[in-house]
Design a protein around this motif. Structure first.
Motif, mmCIF file in Angstrom:
data_model
loop_
_atom_site.group_PDB
_atom_site.id
_atom_site.type_symbol
_atom_site.label_atom_id
_atom_site.label_comp_id
_atom_site.label_asym_id
_atom_site.label_seq_id
_atom_site.Cartn_x
_atom_site.Cartn_y
_atom_site.Cartn_z
ATOM 1 N N LEU A 1 0.804 -1.216 0.000
ATOM 2 C CA LEU A 1 0.000 0.000 0.000
ATOM 3 C C LEU A 1 0.838 1.267 0.000
ATOM 4 N N ASN A 2 2.114 1.137 0.191
ATOM 5 C CA ASN A 2 3.011 2.292 0.092
ATOM 6 C C ASN A 2 2.614 3.429 1.026
ATOM 7 N N PHE A 3 2.537 3.116 2.304
ATOM 8 C CA PHE A 3 2.300 4.164 3.296
ATOM 9 C C PHE A 3 3.443 5.175 3.235
ATOM 10 N N GLU A 4 3.089 6.438 3.240
ATOM 11 C CA GLU A 4 4.065 7.521 3.176
ATOM 12 C C GLU A 4 3.779 8.520 4.287
ATOM 13 N N PRO A 5 4.804 9.198 4.800
ATOM 14 C CA PRO A 5 4.550 10.275 5.765
ATOM 15 C C PRO A 5 3.619 11.322 5.166
ATOM 16 N N VAL A 6 2.657 11.763 5.928
ATOM 17 C CA VAL A 6 1.719 12.770 5.454
ATOM 18 C C VAL A 6 2.462 14.084 5.228
ATOM 19 N N GLU A 7 2.320 14.624 4.024
ATOM 20 C CA GLU A 7 2.954 15.895 3.676
ATOM 21 C C GLU A 7 1.966 16.746 2.897
ATOM 22 N N LEU A 8 2.401 17.938 2.528
ATOM 23 C CA LEU A 8 1.505 18.865 1.833
ATOM 24 C C LEU A 8 0.974 18.298 0.524
ATOM 25 N N ASN A 9 1.776 17.486 -0.160
ATOM 26 C CA ASN A 9 1.316 16.953 -1.437
ATOM 27 C C ASN A 9 0.148 15.979 -1.290
ATOM 28 N N ASN B 1 -10.004 14.260 13.837
ATOM 29 C CA ASN B 1 -8.971 13.418 13.239
ATOM 30 C C ASN B 1 -9.153 13.279 11.737
ATOM 31 N N PHE B 2 -10.372 13.506 11.249
ATOM 32 C CA PHE B 2 -10.642 13.395 9.819
ATOM 33 C C PHE B 2 -10.589 14.770 9.158
ATOM 34 N N THR B 3 -9.484 15.462 9.381
ATOM 35 C CA THR B 3 -9.212 16.734 8.729
ATOM 36 C C THR B 3 -7.768 16.730 8.260
ATOM 37 N N ALA B 4 -7.530 17.373 7.127
ATOM 38 C CA ALA B 4 -6.167 17.431 6.600
ATOM 39 C C ALA B 4 -5.252 18.188 7.551
ATOM 40 N N GLY B 5 -5.783 19.258 8.151
ATOM 41 C CA GLY B 5 -4.965 20.051 9.071
ATOM 42 C C GLY B 5 -4.474 19.244 10.251
ATOM 43 N N SER B 6 -5.336 18.432 10.824
ATOM 44 C CA SER B 6 -4.950 17.610 11.965
ATOM 45 C C SER B 6 -3.875 16.604 11.571
ATOM 46 N N ALA B 7 -4.056 15.940 10.431
ATOM 47 C CA ALA B 7 -3.076 14.934 9.994
ATOM 48 C C ALA B 7 -1.708 15.565 9.775
ATOM 49 N N ILE B 8 -1.683 16.746 9.188
ATOM 50 C CA ILE B 8 -0.409 17.387 8.878
ATOM 51 C C ILE B 8 0.225 17.989 10.125
ATOM 52 N N GLU C 1 1.458 19.836 21.792
ATOM 53 C CA GLU C 1 0.457 20.645 21.096
ATOM 54 C C GLU C 1 1.082 21.908 20.542
ATOM 55 N N GLY C 2 2.008 22.499 21.279
ATOM 56 C CA GLY C 2 2.699 23.684 20.795
ATOM 57 C C GLY C 2 3.493 23.409 19.531
ATOM 58 N N CYS C 3 4.210 22.304 19.514
ATOM 59 C CA CYS C 3 4.968 21.923 18.317
ATOM 60 C C CYS C 3 4.043 21.702 17.124
ATOM 61 N N ALA C 4 2.910 21.049 17.380
ATOM 62 C CA ALA C 4 1.951 20.795 16.306
ATOM 63 C C ALA C 4 1.352 22.097 15.783
ATOM 64 N N ALA C 5 1.066 23.032 16.681
ATOM 65 C CA ALA C 5 0.494 24.312 16.268
ATOM 66 C C ALA C 5 1.458 25.088 15.379
ATOM 67 N N ILE C 6 2.729 25.078 15.731
ATOM 68 C CA ILE C 6 3.740 25.751 14.909
ATOM 69 C C ILE C 6 3.814 25.114 13.525
ATOM 70 N N ARG C 7 3.807 23.791 13.486
ATOM 71 C CA ARG C 7 3.871 23.082 12.204
ATOM 72 C C ARG C 7 2.674 23.449 11.329
ATOM 73 N N LEU C 8 1.482 23.522 11.922
ATOM 74 C CA LEU C 8 0.291 23.858 11.146
ATOM 75 C C LEU C 8 0.367 25.292 10.631
ATOM 76 N N MET C 9 0.810 26.208 11.488
ATOM 77 C CA MET C 9 0.843 27.599 11.062
ATOM 78 C C MET C 9 1.814 27.806 9.902
ATOM 79 N N PHE D 1 -1.054 28.940 4.548
ATOM 80 C CA PHE D 1 -1.504 29.349 3.217
ATOM 81 C C PHE D 1 -1.580 28.166 2.261
ATOM 82 N N ASP D 2 -0.679 27.201 2.407
ATOM 83 C CA ASP D 2 -0.705 26.024 1.532
ATOM 84 C C ASP D 2 -1.987 25.218 1.716
#
Length: 300
Positions: A7-15, A33-40, A195-203, A207-208
């Motif tokens: 199935l070629n699992f890949e790390p979730v990225e912007l693409n 959990n079923f949102t792109a923002g949460s996964a990324i 949560e802080g690390c995740a928030a920074i990653r999302l921000m 725009f993407d």
């Protein structure tokens, strides 16, 4: 049957964002959990990977206490995808665990495997808080007297306060606010630090991902920031930060954010409390219409 090794699992990225958004738009669970923002935003912390199989999107994550856990597939032939996950887990000698399972997903697992084969656990801190969008837009009725009082007091204390959508013009200032907030408030617990690390990653991907964001300013500085996204009939609030020394800051931000972005949805999901008592009390004070329970389910 197709095996997960193919199935070629890949790390979730912007693409993967468009694929995730398309798949998640087809489900009605309304859990965060079923949102792109949460996964990324949580990808680095929980090593979230993604694949497509049987027309479905499947996520897998590594959680500290459970190990490898799969999401309920969404999109195409969900039952075939679930059975493929189970078969591959058993063939490889691993436990088959589905995590962050919403109520509808739990019923689906019962239908496929039978309730006696399910080892089900849950935690109050995992539940998402769901609100009527109109409630948070208007603060109407006696039950919102407290929120209205806080808003009125804030307006008296800070008549110069300004609410602004998050744009490229104010983004750098908002990003600095978030970093400073986390450095001062986000390291008092392990969950807060994560949560802080995740928030920074999302921000960084704001725009993407075409997210919705806003800042609240008073005394010529940012005092609050919120970031969310829409899936179907629900606005999800992924990030919500405010300086509590500005009395009423959260009540104002919650309402302004809803007024600005939730006019075309039915619900607002303000996500979990992670078992933090103060956060739980705060989220309950806005009178959710329900808690969206999530489960961990091992298939035996």
């Amino acid at each position: 049957m197709l095996s997960l090794s193919k199935l070629n699992f890949e790390p979730v990225e912007l693409n993967h964002a468009d694929m995730l958004k398309a798949a998640f738009s087809s489900q009605k669970y309304r859990t965060s959990n079923f949102t792109a923002g949460s996964a990324i935003m949580w990808q680095k912390i929980y090593n979230i990977r993604v694949c497509e199989a049987f027309g479905c999107v499947i996520l897998v994550a590594d959680y500290p206490y459970e190990g490898k856990c799969y999401s309920i597939p969404v999109g195409g032939d969900v039952k075939a995808a679930i059975n493929a996950v189970y078969d591959e887990c058993k063939n490889s000698g691993e436990k088959c665990i589905f995590s962050d399972v919403p109520e509808g997903g739990l019923e689906l697992l019962k239908e496929i495997f039978g309730e006696k084969r399910l080892k089900i656990s849950t935690d109050d801190g995992w539940s998402d808080y769901l609100y009527n969008a109109s409630d948070l837009i208007t603060y109407s009725g006696k039950k919102f007297n407290g929120q209205r009082n806080h808003v009125n007091r804030f307006n008296r204390l800070y008549p110069d306060a300004v609410f602004e959508p998050l744009t490229r013009e104010n983004f750098d200032e908002a990003y600095e606010f978030l970093k400073n907030y986390i450095s001062q408030n986000g390291t008092t617990s392990e969950s807060g630090e994560l949560e802080g690390c995740a928030a920074i990653r999302l921000m960084k991907r704001y725009f993407d991902l075409n997210l919705y964001g806003a800042i609240l300013k008073a005394n010529n500085k940012i005092i609050s920031l919120s970031i969310g996204e829409k899936v179907g009939d629900t606005l999800f609030v992924h990030v919500e930060k405010g300086l509590i020394e500005f009395s009423g800051v959260y009540q104002v931000m919650v309402q302004k954010f809803a007024e600005t972005y939730a006019g075309d949805v039915l619900f607002i999901n303000r996500e979990e409390d992670d078992g933090v008592e103060g956060l739980r009390k705060s989220k309950l004070s806005y009178h959710p219409i329900g808690l969206l329970n999530k489960y961990s389910v091992e298939i035996t």
